[in-house]
Write a protein that holds these residues in place. Structure first.
Motif, PDB file in Angstrom:
ATOM      1  N   ALA A  70       0.829  -1.200   0.000  1.00 58.58           N
ATOM      2  CA  ALA A  70       0.000   0.000   0.000  1.00 58.58           C
ATOM      3  C   ALA A  70       0.867   1.256   0.000  1.00 58.58           C
ATOM      4  O   ALA A  70       0.584   2.238  -0.706  1.00 58.58           O
ATOM      5  N   GLN A  71       1.931   1.238   0.782  1.00 58.94           N
ATOM      6  CA  GLN A  71       2.817   2.394   0.843  1.00 58.94           C
ATOM      7  C   GLN A  71       3.550   2.596  -0.479  1.00 58.94           C
ATOM      8  O   GLN A  71       3.718   3.729  -0.947  1.00 58.94           O
ATOM      9  N   GLU A  72       3.963   1.497  -1.102  1.00 58.08           N
ATOM     10  CA  GLU A  72       4.656   1.610  -2.393  1.00 58.08           C
ATOM     11  C   GLU A  72       3.718   2.131  -3.478  1.00 58.08           C
ATOM     12  O   GLU A  72       4.136   2.871  -4.371  1.00 58.08           O
ATOM     13  N   LEU A  73       2.451   1.749  -3.384  1.00 61.28           N
ATOM     14  CA  LEU A  73       1.459   2.175  -4.378  1.00 61.28           C
ATOM     15  C   LEU A  73       0.780   3.482  -3.995  1.00 61.28           C
ATOM     16  O   LEU A  73      -0.162   3.919  -4.674  1.00 61.28           O
ATOM     17  N   ASN A  74       1.227   4.066  -2.888  1.00 58.65           N
ATOM     18  CA  ASN A  74       0.656   5.328  -2.405  1.00 58.65           C
ATOM     19  C   ASN A  74      -0.855   5.194  -2.193  1.00 58.65           C
ATOM     20  O   ASN A  74      -1.635   6.087  -2.543  1.00 58.65           O
ATOM     21  N   ALA A  75      -1.264   4.079  -1.616  1.00 62.31           N
ATOM     22  CA  ALA A  75      -2.681   3.806  -1.386  1.00 62.31           C
ATOM     23  C   ALA A  75      -3.097   4.206   0.023  1.00 62.31           C
ATOM     24  O   ALA A  75      -2.318   4.128   0.969  1.00 62.31           O
ATOM     25  N   ASP A  76      -4.349   4.619   0.151  1.00 61.94           N
ATOM     26  CA  ASP A  76      -4.912   4.971   1.457  1.00 61.94           C
ATOM     27  C   ASP A  76      -5.504   3.758   2.162  1.00 61.94           C
ATOM     28  O   ASP A  76      -5.633   3.735   3.386  1.00 61.94           O
ATOM     29  N   VAL A  77      -5.869   2.748   1.363  1.00 67.55           N
ATOM     30  CA  VAL A  77      -6.505   1.545   1.892  1.00 67.55           C
ATOM     31  C   VAL A  77      -5.974   0.337   1.129  1.00 67.55           C
ATOM     32  O   VAL A  77      -5.804   0.389  -0.094  1.00 67.55           O
ATOM     33  N   ALA A  78      -5.724  -0.742   1.847  1.00 67.80           N
ATOM     34  CA  ALA A  78      -5.357  -2.013   1.206  1.00 67.80           C
ATOM     35  C   ALA A  78      -6.333  -3.086   1.662  1.00 67.80           C
ATOM     36  O   ALA A  78      -6.732  -3.130   2.835  1.00 67.80           O
ATOM     37  N   VAL A  79      -6.718  -3.948   0.727  1.00 64.12           N
ATOM     38  CA  VAL A  79      -7.707  -4.998   1.002  1.00 64.12           C
ATOM     39  C   VAL A  79      -7.182  -6.323   0.471  1.00 64.12           C
ATOM     40  O   VAL A  79      -6.672  -6.385  -0.649  1.00 64.12           O
TER      41      VAL A  79
END
Length: 546
Positions: free
Chosen positions: A310-319
Motif C-alpha cells: 500500500a505504501q509503495e502504491l501510495n494507497a490509502d486503503v489495502a484490502v
C-alpha cells in the motif's frame, strides 16, 4: 420462503408492538417529510392523527399496506407525485395496488412501483420488494431474489429486514446456510428493538457454540449502515481515497479454483470504480509492486506485506483476504487496513450461493465500510456487464486470469469466446474481446465482434462505446460522435465515454459544446472527480474559466 415462522419466531405478518420510528413505515416517513401537504383536506387531518397518536406499527411494514393512510379519492394525486420520482409516493402507490386501495388490486403493478423506489436505494421499498419475491406476489416466487432485496434493506439498517435475513441465513433459504451470519443479523435487529428478533434469539443462542456466538458478535460490532443515496459523506471523507485490492488466497484446498485468486479482486476493482471519491489501481499497476516485494502466486498475503504494498502504491486503503467453500455456496473473508493509520485492521465477511453475487456483496460492503457509496444506476450496470451463469462465471475467471498472466493473445481470445458461447450477453466478455481484436489490428473480426456486442446489449453504454471506437478507427467521425452520445445517454458519467467525446469535440475545436456534456454528467453525478476534471478542462479552453 419459509423465513416468516409461525411459532416463537413470530411472523412479520403478525402485529407487533407499536413503533413510531419512521424507518419502520414508508407512509409515516412520507407524511413526516411533508409529502401530505400536496394532498389537502382529509389526508392532512389523517396525517396529523397518525403522527400524534403513533398509529403505525412494525406489522405494517412486513405486510405492505397503505389502507390506514391512503385516501382512496386521492389515488390519482399520489400517482402523479410518484411519477415525478418521489420514492415515498411510489411506495404508497405500490401499497395501493397491492391492497386494492383506491384502485383495482394489481400485484404486478405494485411490484413495479416498489422496484422504482428500491432502485433509488429506499430501504423500505427494498424490503417490500423482497417480501413480494418471497411470497410470489406480482412476480415469480424466488427465494434468492427475495434475499437480494432484503439484504439491501438490512444493510441500510432496516430492523425487520435484518431479522428476516438472519432467518434466511440460519435456514439456508435463498442463500448459503451460515448460522454465524444469521446470528449476526439477528443481533443487529435485536439491538434496534425488534420484538420478533428478541424472541428468536432465545431459541437461536442455545443452538450455537460459544465460538459461533463470539464470531457473530464480532461481525455485528463492525456493522455500519449503508450510506444511502442522497446522504452526504462526512466532510473528512470527501477526499479521493486510493484503494488497492490485492490478490486473494484460495482456501478451498482445490487448485481448480485458483483462477479466482485474480478474478475476484479484478471484479471487485471494476465495481469499486463506480464508487464516489475513489481511485482504484488496476492489475497493471499492482503487479510490478508485487514482484518488487517478492510476492509469488503461491504465497499468502499478510498485514505486513499489504502495508508495504500500500505504501509503495501510495494507497490509502489495502484490502486482501481468502475464499472457501460452504456446503451450499461460497464464503469470503477480507481484511481492510489503512497503512497511514494506527487503527486496527477491519475484518469483513460475506457469503453467497454464487460467485458473482459474492463479489457484488463484497464491493458494496467495502464501499459502505469506507463511506464511499456506489450509486444505484452503477449497480444496475453490473447486470449488463456480467453473467448469471455459474458456468460462464467460471470461464470468466479463467479468462481474467489469462489476461493478468499475459497469456498469448490467441489463448486469451479463445477464453473470452468460450465465455460468450456459454452466455452471449456477458458485456464484460464482449468488451474485452473487442479490445483484444482492436489491439491485434484484426479489423474485420473486430467489426463482427462489435456488432454482435451491440446486438446482444443494445442498452449497454459499453456496446455503443465499442462501436464508437470502431467508427472512429474507420474514419467515420460523425458515426463515432453519434454512438458516443448514445453511450452517454445510457451512462451519463462514464469516464471512458467522456474521454471519447472529449477527443472527438476537442479535435474539432467545439469547446463550448463540449462544456455542456460534463456539466450534464456532473448534474447526475456531482461527486465524480473524472467528470469535474473534464469540465474544468473544457471550461478553460472555452474561455469560461475554471
Amino acid at each position: 420462503m419459509n423465513a416468516f415462522p409461525k411459532t416463537a419466531f413470530r411472523s412479520p405478518l403478525q402485529p407487533l408492538p407499536c413503533a413510531q420510528d419512521e424507518s419502520s413505515n414508508p407512509s409515516l416517513r412520507f407524511l413526516r417529510a411533508g409529502g401530505w401537504r400536496s394532498f389537502p383536506g382529509v389526508i392532512s387531518r389523517l396525517a396529523t392523527l397518525v403522527i400524534s397518536l403513533g398509529l403505525c406499527c412494525a406489522g405494517a411494514v412486513a405486510k405492505p399496506s397503505a389502507t390506514d393512510l391512503i385516501d382512496p379519492q386521492k389515488f390519482e394525486e399520489y400517482k402523479a407525485k410518484a411519477e415525478t420520482g418521489d420514492a415515498a409516493a411510489q411506495i404508497a402507490l405500490g401499497d395501493c395496488y397491492l391492497d386494492g386501495t383506491g384502485v383495482a388490486k394489481n400485484e404486478t403493478e405494485a411490484v413495479e412501483w416498489f422496484r422504482k423506489a428500491a432502485a433509488q436505494g429506499d430501504a423500505i421499498a427494498q424490503f417490500k420488494l423482497g417480501f413480494c419475491y418471497s411470497r410470489g406476489k406480482g412476480v415469480k416466487q424466488d427465494d434468492a431474489e427475495a434475499v437480494k432485496w432484503l439484504r439491501m434493506a438490512a444493510e441500510q439498517g432496516h430492523a425487520t429486514a435484518q431479522y428476516i435475513l438472519g432467518r434466511c441465513f440460519y435456514q439456508g433459504l435463498g442463500v448459503a446456510r451460515d448460522e454465524v451470519e444469521g446470528y449476526k443479523w439477528t443481533l443487529l435487529a435485536v439491538k434496534q428493538g425488534d420484538t420478533s428478533a428478541k424472541q428468536a434469539m432465545t431459541l437461536l443462542e442455545p443452538r450455537l457454540t460459544q465460538a459461533q456466538r463470539t464470531e457473530g458478535r464480532q461481525r455485528a460490532s463492525t456493522f455500519k449502515p449503508l450510506v444511502g443515496p442522497g446522504v452526504a459523506l462526512p466532510p473528512a471523507n470527501r477526499e479521493i481515497l486510493r484503494i488497492v485490492v490485492l490478490p486473494f488466497h484460495n482456501a478451498t484446498g482445490d487448485a481448480a479454483w485458483d483462477a479466482w485468486r485474480q478474478a475476484l479482486p479484478a471484479l471487485v476493482r471494476m465495481r469499486l470504480n463506480g464508487a464516489e471519491f475513489t481511485r482504484i489501481p488496476g492489475w497493471k499497476t499492482i503487479q510490478p509492486a508485487l514482484v518488487h516485494a517478492g510476492w509469488t502466486a503461491a504465497g499468502a498475503m499478510d498485514a505486513k506485506l499489504a502495508r508495504q504494498l500500500a505504501q509503495e502504491l501510495n494507497a490509502d486503503v489495502a484490502v486482501w483476504g481468502s475464499f472457501r467453500h460452504l456446503p451450499e455456496g461460497w464464503s469470503l473473508d477480507a481484511t481492510v487496513i489503512h497503512p497511514n493509520s494506527e487503527a486496527a485492521p477491519t475484518e469483513l465477511h460475506f457469503n453467497s450461493r454464487q460467485w458473482l453475487e459474492l463479489t457484488n456483496w463484497f464491493a458494496l460492503g467495502l464501499a459502505k465500510q469506507l463511506y464511499r457509496p456506489i450509486a444505484a444506476d452503477e449497480q444496475e450496470l453490473w447486470k449488463l456487464q456480467l453473467t448469471d451463469s455459474e458456468k460462464a462465471a467460471d470461464g470468466l475467471a479463467k479468462a481474467i486470469a489469462l489476461e493478468d498472466l499475459k497469456a498469448p493473445a490467441a489463448e486469451q481470445e479463445q477464453a473470452w469466446r468460450d465465455v460468450l458461447a456459454t452466455d452471449p450477453r456477458c458485456g464484460f466478455a464482449h468488451a474485452t474481446l473487442c479490445a483484444l481484436l482492436r489491439e491485434t489490428e484484426r479489423k474485420d473480426d473486430w467489426d463482427k465482434a462489435v456488432r454482435e456486442f451491440v446486438r446482444q446489449q443494445p442498452h449497454s453504454c459499453g456496446a455503443h462505446l465499442a462501436l464508437a471506437r470502431w467508427r472512429w478507427a474507420s474514419d467515420d467521425k460523425e458515426g463515432a460522435e453519434r454512438e458516443s452520445r448514445e453511450a452517454l445517454e445510457l451512462h451519463p458519467a462514464c469516464p471512458e465515454t467522456l474521454l471519447g467525446m472529449f477527443a472527438i469535440l476537442s479535435k474539432a475545436g467545439r469547446w463550448v459544446e463540449l462544456t455542456k456534456i460534463p456539466e450534464q454528467a456532473r448534474t447526475d453525478h456531482p461527486h465524480d472527480p473524472a467528470t469535474a476534471a473534464f469540465l474544468a478542462a473544457a471550461r478553460a479552453q472555452s474561455g469560461n474559466g475554471w
